[in-house]
Design an enzyme around this catalytic site. Structure first.
Site, short mmCIF file in Angstrom:
data_model
loop_
_atom_site.label_atom_id
_atom_site.label_comp_id
_atom_site.label_asym_id
_atom_site.label_seq_id
_atom_site.Cartn_x
_atom_site.Cartn_y
_atom_site.Cartn_z
N GLU A 21 51.38 18.39 69.35
CA GLU A 21 52.48 17.67 69.98
C GLU A 21 53.73 17.56 69.09
O GLU A 21 54.14 16.48 68.68
CB GLU A 21 52.02 16.28 70.42
CG GLU A 21 50.94 16.35 71.48
CD GLU A 21 50.48 14.99 71.99
OE1 GLU A 21 49.77 14.96 73.01
OE2 GLU A 21 50.84 13.96 71.38
N GLU B 184 44.59 19.22 75.35
CA GLU B 184 44.35 17.78 75.20
C GLU B 184 44.88 17.01 76.39
O GLU B 184 46.01 17.24 76.85
CB GLU B 184 44.99 17.23 73.93
CG GLU B 184 44.67 15.75 73.71
CD GLU B 184 45.49 15.13 72.57
OE1 GLU B 184 45.57 15.74 71.49
OE2 GLU B 184 46.05 14.04 72.78
#
Length: 418
Positions: free
Chosen positions: A168, A257
């Site tokens: 991320e 995820e």
């Protein structure tokens, strides 16, 4: 497994089921689900979850079997994600679960949150005074850090299938930020030196502005093996990625995820857990993902409860993971024969066809299925609803590739043609 199965409930003989209010709900007929095993879509890499020992501790030996085994009461996970800790002394903590998962056939991959501290500098990003980024003169050293982790795991019996550049990079208040330009530069100039497959960019919300530059640059694209994405709050309308379909030939597309729909509710809350089944359906059918990986494997809101038993959310995952195995190919199937019913189909070896059907409606549905060109004579099924968890329902005869089954109200079912 099939030897212990009972009788499959079909629409002609099934008793009415209870809806959410407890009142008897009538079974209603639905349009036919037509499955064409010759119309191939994506090859499935697998379904799995994250093990992050520095943050929440390791799975126990028994929990590893529950996570990666394919029997009754197990999740059937075929993928394991783990962190690349910035401190190499923490790497050994990931080995035991990774090694056992690999022994059970799982694909193992890793994602970093931060580079080693000496490679990082702070900067001002909006109102964040201590934002972190990788120093631009440390890109080569960082690639070597990823290689060192890969080598450590290999020396300890774990062959990493792939490693990510950054978890991320576009939602990094608590870890390391990367701009799209920085990621592009790293992918062009340094990713080629990494000695396993490379995953990028793992955007937290599958934001295309961070991956478009990689897809549009021939050298960066050559150095990317897997486009990884997270789906936190991503609308279903944003699941398709036309540019990847145009430019990503030979690359894999993974969802690496998510937790869904939240991290506050118990994973056993029903029928809310069915949101997981619908989410996986859209990830497979709308987005064409080849992998679907949950956040923590063991958590109150995750697929495995803290007591080591699978949850209702986990049951939704197991309906895919236990039966849609690595190498299965998603094939064309009627995606929604009526409102609140979602179906996807997968072809395995020989004449094996797997269908997962989610019925979010409160009433049972009499659902016809037809497999084009199938010579299978029986179909087996498993169901999860308020009172059952991946419960085997038995075998039923198939005529001309067709049969009709009842989908209980607020349930997920898996059907396997052999």
């Amino acid at each position: 497994m099939l030897a212990s199965l009972g009788a499959l409930p079909v629409a002609a003989v099934a008793a009415p089921v209870l809806g959410a209010s407890g009142a008897r709900a009538a079974t209603r007929a639905a349009g036919e689900v037509v499955i064409d095993p010759s119309a191939e879509r994506q090859t499935i890499r697998g379904f799995g979850g994250m093990n992050h020992t520095p943050w929440i501790g390791d799975l126990t030996a028994a929990q590893r079997e529950t996570a990666f085994g394919t029997g009754e009461g197990q999740l059937g996970f075929s993928m394991l994600r783990m962190p690349v800790d910035e401190t190499s002394s923490n790497w050994a903590g990931e080995v035991a679960t990774a090694r056992r998962a690999q022994e059970l056939g799982a694909t193992v991959f890793a994602s970093p949150w931060n580079p080693p501290a000496h490679m990082v500098e702070t900067f001002v990003r909006g109102d964040q005074q201590d934002a972190r980024r990788l120093r631009h003169d440390m890109y080569g050293a960082y690639a070597q850090h990823l290689n060192d982790f890969t080598g450590f795991m290999r020396d300890n019996g774990v062959d990493l299938y792939a490693i990510s550049v950054q978890n991320e990079p576009d939602y990094a208040h608590d870890w390391t930020w990367w701009t799209p330009e920085e990621l592009l530069r790293f992918m062009r100039e340094h990713a080629g030196s990494i000695d396993t497959r490379v995953i990028a960019p793992e955007s937290f919300q599958y934001l295309k502005n961070i991956s478009d530059p990689i897809l549009n640059d021939s050298q960066a694209l050559a150095n990317m093996d897997i486009l990884g994405a997270h789906l936190y709050g991503t609308p279903y309308g944003d699941f398709p990625y036309p540019l990847f379909q145009q430019r990503g030939a030979g690359k894999e597309l993974w969802m690496t995820e998510v937790y869904h729909p939240n991290s506050s509710d118990s994973a056993d809350l029903w029928p809310h857990a069915l949101d997981v089944g619908e989410h996986i359906h859209h990830a497979m059918v709308d987005a064409d993902f080849q992998a679907y990986v949950w956040w923590y494997i063991r958590r109150s809101y995750g697929p495995m409860r803290e007591d080591g038993q699978i949850s209702k959310r986990g049951a939704n995952m197991a309906h895919f993971a236990r039966f849609v195995r690595p190498g299965h190919v998603r094939v064309e199937a009627t995606p929604s024969p009526e409102a609140d019913v979602f179906t996807s189909a997968y072809r395995g070896g020989g004449s094996r066809v797997v269908v997962v059907a989610v019925n979010k409606g409160g009433s049972a549905v009499s659902q016809p299925f037809s497999v084009v060109g199938s010579s299978a004579t029986t179909v087996s099924s498993w169901v999860t609803d308020a009172g059952r968890t991946v419960a085997a329902q038995g075998r039923e005869g198939v005529t001309g590739g067709s049969f009709t089954a009842e989908l209980p109200g607020q349930s997920v079912s898996t059907f396997v043609w052999e």
